[in-house]
Design an enzyme around this catalytic site. Structure first.
Site, PDB file in Angstrom:
ATOM      1  N   GLU A  19      -4.330   1.432  -7.271  1.00  0.00           N
ATOM      2  CA  GLU A  19      -4.689   2.597  -6.454  1.00  0.00           C
ATOM      3  C   GLU A  19      -3.864   3.806  -6.892  1.00  0.00           C
ATOM      4  O   GLU A  19      -2.709   3.934  -6.488  1.00  0.00           O
ATOM      5  CB  GLU A  19      -4.414   2.325  -4.971  1.00  0.00           C
ATOM      6  N   HIS A  68       0.851  -1.193   0.000  1.00  0.00           N
ATOM      7  CA  HIS A  68       0.000   0.000   0.000  1.00  0.00           C
ATOM      8  C   HIS A  68       0.884   1.240   0.000  1.00  0.00           C
ATOM      9  O   HIS A  68       1.959   1.264   0.602  1.00  0.00           O
ATOM     10  CB  HIS A  68      -0.912  -0.003   1.228  1.00  0.00           C
TER      11      HIS A  68
END
Length: 240
Positions: free
Chosen positions: A160, A93
């Site tokens: 993302e 992430h």
């Protein structure tokens, strides 16, 4: 693969509310008959708390270490996560990459460790706004694909865009599709989910993109009502 809806709770919540949230969410999903897999990724302390709360919800974690055991104070291995009931783990992430300086190679090691332990890693990649504005989108995404993805084993790709994370701004459908085409040019088989400012208002537009297998939800997953709205919205689109 089932429609995959993943909740990343980040560092929110407390020990007392984790199980009650999970039980309420589970009750709201009883009447969902679609082929959908809902995954909760809470802070580490909640994993053992919620694993038995809801048989219709999968458990995931937000991170793992790349060694299976050893003198690594403060770390949690993929093997430990598997032993407490996790099925998935998020790796790479942007918040891990930027705050804790995790490299693509580190992400690949974590993904390999997760696969070896019996978990499915959700590998996050995405470009910065500067990458996109300077015409470096393709290079940025392909570099992360090449250096972050393991060469063998099952994993999920979470696209993302960095500039959408934690914001109210979501890329246009054309922009998302452009990025997915680039990722698909490297990996034609793995399932891809989208993350970054996913909410009740945009879920139907996002999930309608054919190349996507689901979504990774951040702040909108912290309330049962909003998260259920996202799940229902995604299911309705895929059923019609």
């Amino acid at each position: 693969m089932s429609l995959l809806i993943v909740a990343n709770w980040k560092m929110y919540g407390d020990f007392l509310t984790f199980s009650s949230f999970t039980k309420e969410l589970s009750a709201n999903l009883v009447n969902v008959k679609a082929d959908v897999e809902v995954v909760l990724c809470p802070p580490f302390i909640a994993c053992s708390k919620i694993v038995d709360c809801a048989p219709n919800i999968k458990l995931g974690a937000q991170n793992c270490f790349y060694e299976s055991e050893g003198k690594y104070t403060g770390e949690v291995s993929a093997k430990m996560l598997y032993s407490c009931g996790c099925s998935y783990v998020i790796v790479g992430h942007y918040e891990r990459r930027s705050i804790f300086y995790e490299s693509d190679y580190c992400v690949q090691l974590k993904a390999k460790s997760a696969i070896d332990a019996g978990l499915i890693p959700i590998i996050c990649i995405g470009e910065t706004l500067l990458d996109r504005e300077n015409g470096m989108l393709k290079n940025a995404l392909l570099d992360q694909c090449y250096n972050s993805f393991p060469k063998h084993g099952e994993f999920v790709i979470a696209y993302e865009p960095v500039w959408a994370i934690g914001s109210n701004t979501i890329p246009s459908i054309d922009m998302i599709t452009e990025s997915l085409d680039i990722i698909r040019s490297y990996d034609s088989k793995s399932n891809i989910i989208y993350g970054g400012a996913v909410n009740q208002s945009n879920i139907k537009d996002v999930i309608a993109i054919n190349q996507l297998s689901g979504v990774l939800v951040g702040s909108a997953s912290l309330k049962v009502s909003s998260f259920c709205d996202i799940i229902y919205g995604a299911v309705n689109v895929r059923q019609n």
